[in-house]
Design an enzyme around this catalytic site. Structure first.
Site, PDB file in Angstrom:
ATOM      1  N   SER A 202      -3.973  -1.669  -1.209  1.00  0.00           N
ATOM      2  CA  SER A 202      -4.302  -1.082  -2.511  1.00  0.00           C
ATOM      3  C   SER A 202      -3.867   0.370  -2.539  1.00  0.00           C
ATOM      4  CB  SER A 202      -5.808  -1.146  -2.745  1.00  0.00           C
ATOM      5  OG  SER A 202      -6.458  -0.193  -1.920  1.00  0.00           O
ATOM      6  N   ASP A 203      -3.680   0.926  -3.721  1.00  0.00           N
ATOM      7  CA  ASP A 203      -3.557   2.372  -3.792  1.00  0.00           C
ATOM      8  C   ASP A 203      -4.938   2.939  -3.492  1.00  0.00           C
ATOM      9  OD1 ASP A 203      -2.689   4.951  -4.122  1.00  0.00           O
ATOM     10  OD2 ASP A 203      -1.607   4.545  -5.981  1.00  0.00           O
ATOM     11  N   CYS A 204      -5.003   4.253  -3.191  1.00  0.00           N
ATOM     12  CA  CYS A 204      -6.242   4.718  -2.585  1.00  0.00           C
ATOM     13  C   CYS A 204      -7.401   4.696  -3.558  1.00  0.00           C
ATOM     14  CB  CYS A 204      -6.008   6.032  -1.882  1.00  0.00           C
ATOM     15  SG  CYS A 204      -4.958   5.661  -0.462  1.00  0.00           S
TER      16      CYS A 204
END
Ligand code: NAG
Ligand code: NAG
Ligand code: NAG
Ligand code: NAG
Length: 768
Positions: A289-291
C-alpha cells in the site's frame, strides 16, 4: 555437540578455510550459523527451491506472528531467528533517506545523488537509465551490508505526468506511456540486477498504481480524490508503464495509490490488484500500500463501515503488505469476525517472504554482494555517472544567433544571476538522500571564466525587486550573462501542485530587465521539474539562449557549465509538453480524460491528443550540431497473421484484436540514416512517431520507438529500428480492447514521412 563443533572449526581454521566473508556489519536477517536451533531447518536450506522454503517457514508461524509480518516495520520472530525488518526504503534517483529503512551517518555520510527522474528521462538513453539503476543498487547493497539501509526500495514512480501542475511530475519519466514504460523496465532491471535464477540484488517497486497524479489542487487532495477514468484511457495510458514494469522489467513489487479509481480505493480493488497486476501481468512479487493508504480509505474516504472490513477488503483484493500500522492493528479482529481466513494472510505472506528469500535474506552470511561496503559508495566513477546523466539530460530550448556555446576567449567575465545560481539541495529535487557533494552552477561556471555573482531575488518566490539593480549592474559589466532561474520544492512538491505555469513572483521582470542591461549575450537557465511558460523569453530577442536543466543532481553545476561552454554538446529532449499558461483554464486538474472533446471545449492532454499552441512541444531540444534523417529502408506493407477463427471480428471493426494476432514475432524493421551536418560530434535522439488510420479511437500521433545515437561531425550512421507491432501500432477502442487498425499508418521521424499499409492474413485455423 559443542566439542565436535569446536574441533570442526579448528580444522577449518588450520586449513585456512573460512565461512563466506563476513565483511558486513549487519547481522544476517535470518538463518545465522550461530542459531543452532534453526539454521538446519528447511527454510534456511539454500539448496531447496524457494517455494518450498517459504512453505516451510509459513507452516511454523503462529497467526500472531503472521499478522506482525503484514506491516512495513515487520516484527521479529526471535524463536525462529528472524530479525525485525523495515520494508520502506527509497531510491528514486540515488539512495534516499525519505523512508525509515535508510539512514545516513557514520561510514555512510551520503550517496550519489543522480538528477531527478524527469531530467534523466530527457536523455532518452535507455543504457543510461539501466546503468544508473546498477550504480544505485551497488550503493544500496553497500549500505544494507553496513546496517543502515534495507533491500526493498519503493522506486521508481512511473505515473504519467498527466497535468503540468502536478507537484510530483518531477519524479516521473514524463507524459508518454511508452517512454515511461521503457524507463520503468530499464531502471528496475538496473536496480534488481537482472540476475539468474530469480535472484534479486535489491527489490524495486513501481508506484503508484493507478491514475495517481494529483496531490492537492483547488480543494481536492490525493487522500480524497476519485479519479474517473474510462476503460479506454486506463488501458491506453495509465496502465502502460505498470504493465511494462511488471512484464518487461520483472519488478518485484507494485504499490497501490491513495486515490480511488471510479469509486473504489485502488488498494481495495481486486480487479486492479488480483486480476490485473497479479493475474493478467503475472507479477512475481508483492503488492504494497502507499503509506497508510488502507487507513486513508477507512478514515478519510469512509469506504467501509468498520476498520476490520477495510483490512479484509485490502487483503482479499490482493494487498500483501501495509505501509503503516493499520493491518497490524485490525487483521486479527477481522479474522475473529470471519471477514478473512488465515489462508488469505498466507497468500499475502507467500509473496513477501518469497521476495525476501530471493534477496538472500534467509541465506545467513552467504551473499554475492557481501563484498560491497562504504568504499563502493560515492566512488569517482559513480559520481561521474551522475555528472554524465546531468549532461545528457540538459535540453537546449533556444539558441538564437547561435549565441551558444559561450567562448572562454570572448566571454572572459560572466555575470551569474538568479535565485538558483548557487544552490545545492535544490538541484536534487525530492525523494533524494544526502549527496556526496555538490557543484553549484556558479562553481561550475567559475571553473571556466571569471564570474560576478548576484542572486537578483532572495529565493525563487522572488517577492520583490530589491536586488534587481545590483543584478543589472553585473550584467552591464560582464561579457555575457547567465540567469539561473526557475522553481524548487517550495513551488512544486509532494502535497503541492502548482497554481500556474508562469515563473513565480518577479522572476520574469528580473530576466527582462537584466536582458536589457546586459552587454553580452544573455542565457536563461531554467531549473524545474514541471514546464514553465517562458513565452516572453522565447520571443525576447535579447534572451539569446535558453536551457532547461530539470533538477540536475549533485553535479548539476558542472554539467550546466560544460554545456554553456561547449565541452558537452547538448542532446536532451523534452519528455513533456510545455503548455502556455492559458491552457490551464480549460483543463481542471481533476478531469482525467486524455482525449479532447470539442463539444465540451476540452482540449485534451499531452502531445498525443492536444493540438493547440505550446511554448515547446514534447520532444523539443536542439544541439550544437544539426542532424538530417533519411529513410534507408522500410516496408510499404505489413501482414499481421491472425487466428483464422477470428476473421469475423476483423471484418466488423477493421481492426484486429491484439489477443487474436500472432504477436510474438511481429516486429517491423526500418533503417534510418542519420547524418551529422554540424561541426561538432553529438548525440541525437531519434523519435519515431506513428499516426494510425483515421476513425480508430487513437491519438493523432504516438511515439512508437526511440533511439539515442552518437554521430561524429560530418559522419552518417545507419540506425536499425524495430517497432513492436502489437504493442505500439495498436490503439485502444472504447471498450478498452487493444486492436491493430488495418489500413494506412503514417510513420514520422523528423521531416521524414513514410506510409505503411497494414493488413491481416488468416493463419493457424484450428484443424479438428
Ligand atoms: C511499528 O510501528 C507502529 C507505529 O506505526 C508501532 O506501534 C509498532 O510498535 C512498530 N512495530 C515494531 C515492530 O517496531
Ligand atoms: C492542501 O492545501 C491546503 C492549502 O492550500 C492545505 O490547507 C491542506 O492542508 C492541504 N492538504 C493536504 C492533504 O496536503
Ligand atoms: C461470421 O459472420 C457470419 C455472418 O455475419 C455468421 O453467419 C457466422 O456464424 C460468423 N462466424 C463466426 C465464427 O462467428
Ligand atoms: C548513453 O549513456 C551511456 C552511459 O552514460 C553512454 O556511455 C552512452 O554514450 C550514451 N549514448 C549516447 C548515444 O549518447
Amino acid at each position: 555437540m559443542p566439542a565436535i563443533a569446536n574441533t570442526f572449526f579448528l580444522i577449518l581454521f588450520l586449513l585456512g578455510v573460512s565461512w563466506p566473508a563476513e565483511t558486513a556489519d549487519r547481522r544476517p536477517f535470518a538463518c545465522r550459523h550461530g542459531d543452532a536451533a534453526v539454521k538446519d531447518l528447511p527454510f534456511c536450506n539454500v539448496h531447496l527451491p524457494i517455494a518450498e522454503r517459504v512453505n516451510d517457514l509459513l507452516r511454523r508461524l503462529t497467526v500472531k506472528e503472521k499478522v506482525g509480518l503484514l506491516v512495513d516495520n515487520a516484527t521479529a520472530v526471535p524463536r525462529l531467528g528472524i530479525q525485525e525488518y523495515e520494508w520502506w526504503s527509497e531510491a528514486l534517483h540515488g539512495v534516499s533517506n525519505v523512508g525509515p529503512g535508510t539512514k545516513f551517518g557514520g561510514d555512510f555520510p551520503g550517496a550519489t545523488a543522480f538528477p531527478q527522474v524527469i531530467t534523466t528521462a530527457a536523455s532518452f538513453n535507455v543504457t543510461l537509465w539501466e546503468e544508473i539503476g546498477r550504480v544505485v543498487s551497488d550503493e544500496a547493497r553497500a549500505m544494507y551490508n553496513g546496517g543502515v539501509a534495507g533491500l526493498t526500495y519503493w522506486s521508481p514512480n512511473v505515473n504519467i505526468f498527466r497535468d503540468p501542475r502536478w507537484g510530483r511530475g518531477q519524479e516521473t519519466p514524463g507524459e508518454d506511456p511508452i517512454v515511461a514504460g521503457e524507463y520503468a523496465a530499464r531502471y528496475v532491471r538496473g536496480l534488481q540486477g537482472n540476475l539468474p535464477g530469480d535472484r534479486l540484488k535489491v527489490a524495486a517497486c513501481c508506484k503508484h498504481y493507478t491514475a495517481y497524479d494529483l496531490d492537492n489542487w483547488s480543494g481536492v487532495d490525493r487522500f480524497h480524490f476519485n479519479a474517473k477514468v474510462s476503460k479506454q484511457e486506463m488501458v491506453d495510458t495509465f496502465e502502460v508503464p505498470f504493465r511494462e514494469c511488471v512484464m518487461q522489467g520483472k519488478v518485484a513489487s507494485v504499490m497501490c495509490s491513495y486515490n480511488q479509481v471510479n469509486g473504489i480505493p485502488t488498494c481495495a480493488d481486486p480487479r486492479l490488484l488480483r486480476d490485473t497486476i497479479r493475474g493478467a501481468w503475472g507479477l512475481n512479487g508483492y503488492i504494497v500500500s502507499d503509506c497508510d493508504s488502507v487507513g486513508v480509505f477507512f478514515d478519510n474516504q469512509h469506504y467501509t463501515a468498520t476498520p476490520e472490513e477495510a483490512a479484509a477488503d485490502a487483503i482479499k483484493a490482493g494487498l500483501d503488505l501495509d505501509c503503516g500500522p493499520f493491518l497490524g492493528i485490525h487483521t486479527q479482529t477481522a479474522l475473529d469476525r470471519g471477514l478473512l481466513k488465515e489462508n488469505d494472510i498466507d497468500s499475502a505472506l507467500v509473496n513477501t517472504l518469497t521476495v525476501q528469500m530471493r534477496l538472500g535474506m534467509f541465506d545467513g552470511y552467504r551473499s554475492s554482494f557481501n563484498h560491497l561496503g562504504s568504499k563502493d559508495v560515492c566512488t569517482p566513477s559513480n559520481q561521474f555517472l551522475a555528472l554524465e546523466a546531468a549532461r545528457q539530460g540538459i535540453v537546449l530550448l533556444k539558441n538564437h544567433g547561435p549565441s551558444l556555446p559561450l567562448s572562454t576567449k570572448r566571454h572572459r567575465t560572466v555575470a551569474v544571476i538568479g535565485p538558483n545560481s548557487d544552490v545545492t539541495v535544490t538541484m536534487i529535487g525530492n525523494y533524494a538522500g544526502i549527496a556526496c557533494g555538490y557543484t553549484t552552477p556558479l562553481q561550475g561556471i567559475s571553473r571556466y571564466v571569471k564570474t560576478i555573482h548576484q542572486s537578483g531575488c532572495a529565493n525563487v518566490k522572488c517577492r520583490n525587486a530589491h536586488l534587481f539593480n545590483d543584478a543589472m549592474t553585473a550584467a552591464h559589466e560582464a561579457d555575457a550573462t547567465v540567469l539561473v532561474m526557475g522553481l524548487d520544492q517550495s513551488i512544486e512538491a509532494e502535497f503541492k501542485d502548482r497554481k500556474g505555469l508562469h515563473l513565480p513572483g518577479y522572476q520574469q521582470e528580473l530576466i527582462s530587465k537584466v536582458a536589457r542591461a546586459s552587454k553580452g549575450p544573455v542565457i536563461l537557465v531554467l531549473m524545474s521539474g514541471g514546464p514553465i511558460d517562458v513565452s516572453f523569453a522565447e520571443h525576447d530577442p535579447q534572451v539569446s539562449g535558453i536551457l532547461w536543466v530539470g533538477y540536475p543532481g549533485q553535479a548539476g553545476g558542472t554539467a550546466i557549465a560544460d554545456v554553456l561552454f561547449g565541452t558537452h554538446n547538448p542532446g536532451g529532449k523534452l519528455p513533456m509538453t510545455w503548455y502556455t499558461n492559458d491552457y490551464l483554464s480549460k483543463v481542471p486538474m481533476t478531469t482525467m480524460d486524455m482525449r479532447s472533446n470539442d463539444a465540451k471545449g476540452y482540449p485534451g492532454r499531452t502531445y498525443r491528443f492536444y493540438k493547440g499552441p505550446v511554448v515547446y512541444p514534447f520532444g523539443h531540444g536542439f544541439s550544437y550540431s544539426s542532424f538530417i534523417h533519411t529513410l534507408a529502408s522500410a516496408p510499404e506493407a505489413f501482414m499481421v497473421p491472425v487466428d483464422g477463427r477470428h476473421k469475423n471480428t476483423t471484418a466488423a471493426t477493421n481492426a484486429v484484436r491484439v489477443t487474436h494476432a500472432k504477436c510474438a514475432r511481429l516486429s517491423l524493421g526500418i533503417e534510418l540514416d542519420v547524418r551529422n551536418v554540424g561541426s561538432r560530434d553529438g548525440s541525437h535522439t531519434l523519435l519515431v512517431y506513428s499516426t494510425p488510420p483515421v476513425g480508430h479511437w487513437g491519438p493523432h500521433k504516438q511515439l512508437v520507438a526511440f533511439a539515442k545515437v552518437h554521430v561524429p561531425a560530418g559522419r552518417i550512421l545507419r540506425v536499425p529500428i524495430n517497432i513492436h507491432v502489437c504493442k505500439f501500432l495498436s490503439v485502444v477502442d472504447r471498450a478498452g480492447v487493444r486492436r491493430i487498425p488495418m489500413g494506412q499508418h503514417g510513420l514520422h521521424i523528423g521531416d521524414v514521412k513514410h506510409l505503411l499499409s497494414i493488413q491481416s492474413t488468416p493463419l493457424g485455423v484450428i484443424k479438428s
